[in-house]
Design an enzyme around this catalytic site. Structure first.
Site, mmCIF file in Angstrom:
data_model
loop_
_atom_site.group_PDB
_atom_site.id
_atom_site.type_symbol
_atom_site.label_atom_id
_atom_site.label_comp_id
_atom_site.label_asym_id
_atom_site.label_seq_id
_atom_site.Cartn_x
_atom_site.Cartn_y
_atom_site.Cartn_z
ATOM 1 N N SER A 56 -23.402 12.849 -12.334
ATOM 2 C CA SER A 56 -22.590 13.875 -11.657
ATOM 3 C C SER A 56 -23.483 14.640 -10.684
ATOM 4 C CB SER A 56 -22.005 14.847 -12.686
ATOM 5 O OG SER A 56 -23.050 15.631 -13.244
ATOM 6 N N ASP A 93 -20.740 10.314 -9.820
ATOM 7 C CA ASP A 93 -19.496 10.758 -10.458
ATOM 8 C C ASP A 93 -19.001 12.030 -9.748
ATOM 9 O OD1 ASP A 93 -17.524 10.801 -12.427
ATOM 10 O OD2 ASP A 93 -18.766 11.912 -13.868
ATOM 11 N N GLY A 190 -13.895 17.130 -20.863
ATOM 12 C CA GLY A 190 -14.379 18.068 -21.874
ATOM 13 C C GLY A 190 -13.934 17.703 -23.281
HETATM 14 P P1 13P Z 1 -15.050 13.210 -20.854
HETATM 15 O O1 13P Z 1 -15.311 14.686 -20.687
HETATM 16 O O2 13P Z 1 -13.737 12.966 -21.539
HETATM 17 O O3 13P Z 1 -16.166 12.511 -21.513
HETATM 18 O O4 13P Z 1 -14.883 12.592 -19.380
HETATM 19 C C1 13P Z 1 -16.017 12.268 -18.615
HETATM 20 C C2 13P Z 1 -15.682 11.949 -17.199
HETATM 21 O O5 13P Z 1 -14.555 11.721 -16.823
HETATM 22 C C3 13P Z 1 -16.795 11.895 -16.257
HETATM 23 O O6 13P Z 1 -16.351 11.728 -14.948
HETATM 24 O O1 G3H Z 2 -16.576 14.803 -15.115
HETATM 25 C C1 G3H Z 2 -17.499 15.489 -15.510
HETATM 26 C C2 G3H Z 2 -18.634 14.880 -16.228
HETATM 27 O O2 G3H Z 2 -18.467 15.020 -17.609
HETATM 28 C C3 G3H Z 2 -19.928 15.473 -15.742
HETATM 29 O O3 G3H Z 2 -20.101 16.759 -16.186
HETATM 30 O O4 G3H Z 2 -20.650 18.076 -14.128
HETATM 31 O O5 G3H Z 2 -21.268 18.910 -16.419
HETATM 32 O O6 G3H Z 2 -22.484 16.982 -15.411
HETATM 33 P P1 G3H Z 2 -21.190 17.737 -15.487
HETATM 34 ZN ZN ZN Z 3 -14.514 12.621 -14.464
#
Ligand code: 13P
Ligand code: G3H
Ligand code: ZN
Length: 330
Positions: A56, A93, A190
């Site tokens: 991310s 991501d 989450g």
């Molecule tokens: P979760 O929070 O359900 O693990 O989803 C992760 C996600 O979509 C990352 O892009």
């Molecule tokens: O979609 C979100 C992912 O779980 C990444 O989370 O932005 O806290 O790294 P983060």
């Molecule tokens: Zn996501």
């Protein structure tokens, strides 16, 4: 400019095509530190699963982009050393700007997501098309998103789902040229995906959340046949991990995820990529809390991060084998 090809990484094209045909989904596991990466690679090599290493923008800030690139290159070499070179994608991501996507492509990512889902439709199309045009010059694949998941995505919070509108998908895919599409059918980010009052109780007294909107997924599949679909927010929030966290001093309340049978069903459809981050966080936290509570004299990080890594590896092996069906497909 570093090409992902020189790092030994692959883009998502071929693995998605195989996942679609084989009716399974590729795991996209988020990582931002060494133990998570070790666990992902060790699990996927042992189970012979292709994998998407997902970063991310927050993770990129946390870990440093140069280190991340070398870590991904290291992951490729580590897989070989473990004896089975699985296909590994390095994916951004929830990229929120063209500049971030471009920078990741220049730093060796093989795939990026441009998440314009919070924008009005036309702006989403415009932003996504711009990223696709740049990415495709370097054979980097692009994921777009239509519809907004409830919950928190980086700094953006949505109270309720805006489900994907199937009538938009064909136009979006055609105008943008994306390689895969994330849709909103009731998952969310989450560990608190549902409120208990949204759930029913089964015969064993376990809370069962409302089912995903497979009707929307089917409509989408009809309109863009054979096109790879992505599910975000697909953690199942294992209740044993939540219980361990709370037993050893944590305070997680109403932590409810997506039941595994729903994900198995999704993996057998056009869904080719399933994103899991929170479950890994829960597994790590449970293991670390247990060591801290039961061995208060311990202060060597290897003594608590080691068990956290073991627990993560076990979780990932379970996901690829029993939920996504990607085990044995590398
Ligand atoms: P979760 O929070 O359900 O693990 O989803 C992760 C996600 O979509 C990352 O892009
Ligand atoms: O979609 C979100 C992912 O779980 C990444 O989370 O932005 O806290 O790294 P983060
Ligand atoms: Zn996501």
């Amino acid at each position: 400019m570093v090409s992902y090809k020189d790092l030994g990484l692959v883009n998502s094209k071929e693995i998605f095509a195989k996942a679609f045909k084989g009716k399974y989904a590729i795991p996209a596991f988020n990582f931002n530190n060494m133990e998570q990466l070790q666990a992902i690679i060790a699990a996927c090599v042992e189970k012979k699963s292709p994998v998407i290493l997902q970063v991310s923008s927050g993770a990129r800030k946390y870990a440093n982009q140069t280190l991340l690139r070398y870590m991904a290159q290291g992951a490729v070499e580590y897989a070989k050393e473990l004896g089975y070179p699985i296909p590994i994608v390095l994916h951004l991501d929830h990229g929120d700007t063209f500049e971030l996507c471009k920078s990741c492509i220049e730093f060796g990512f093989s795939s990026v997501m441009i998440d314009g889902s919070h924008h009005p439709y036309d702006k989403n199309v415009e932003e996504t098309a711009k990223v696709v045009e740049y990415a495709h010059k370097y054979d980097v694949t692009v994921e777009g998103e239509l519809g907004v998941l409830a919950g928190i995505e980086d700094d953006v919070k949505a109270e309720t789902h805006t489900y994907t509108e199937p009538s938009q998908v064909e136009d979006f895919v055609k105008k943008t040229g994306v390689d895969s599409l994330a849709i909103s059918i009731g998952t969310s980010h989450g560990a608190n995906k549902f409120k208990p009052d949204q759930c029913t109780r089964n015969a064993q007294g376990i809370l069962v959340p409302p089912p995903l909107r497979f009707d929307i997924l089917e409509e989408v599949e009809k309109r863009i046949p054979g096109f790879p679909i992505v599910l975000h927010g697909a953690s199942s929030v294992p209740q044993d991990k939540v219980a361990t966290i709370n037993q050893f001093g944590g305070a997680l309340k109403d932590a409810i995820g997506i039941p595994e049978d729903q994900l198995r069903k999704a993996a057998a459809s056009a869904v080719c990529k399933i994103n899991i981050d929170s479950d890994g966080r829960l597994a790590m936290t449970a293991a670390v809390r247990e060591v801290f509570a039961t061995k208060p004299g311990e202060f060597d990080p290897r003594k608590y991060l080691g068990p956290a890594r073991d627990s993560l590896k076990e979780l990932y092996m379970h996901k690829v084998t029993d939920v996504l069906g990607s085990a044995g497909q590398a």
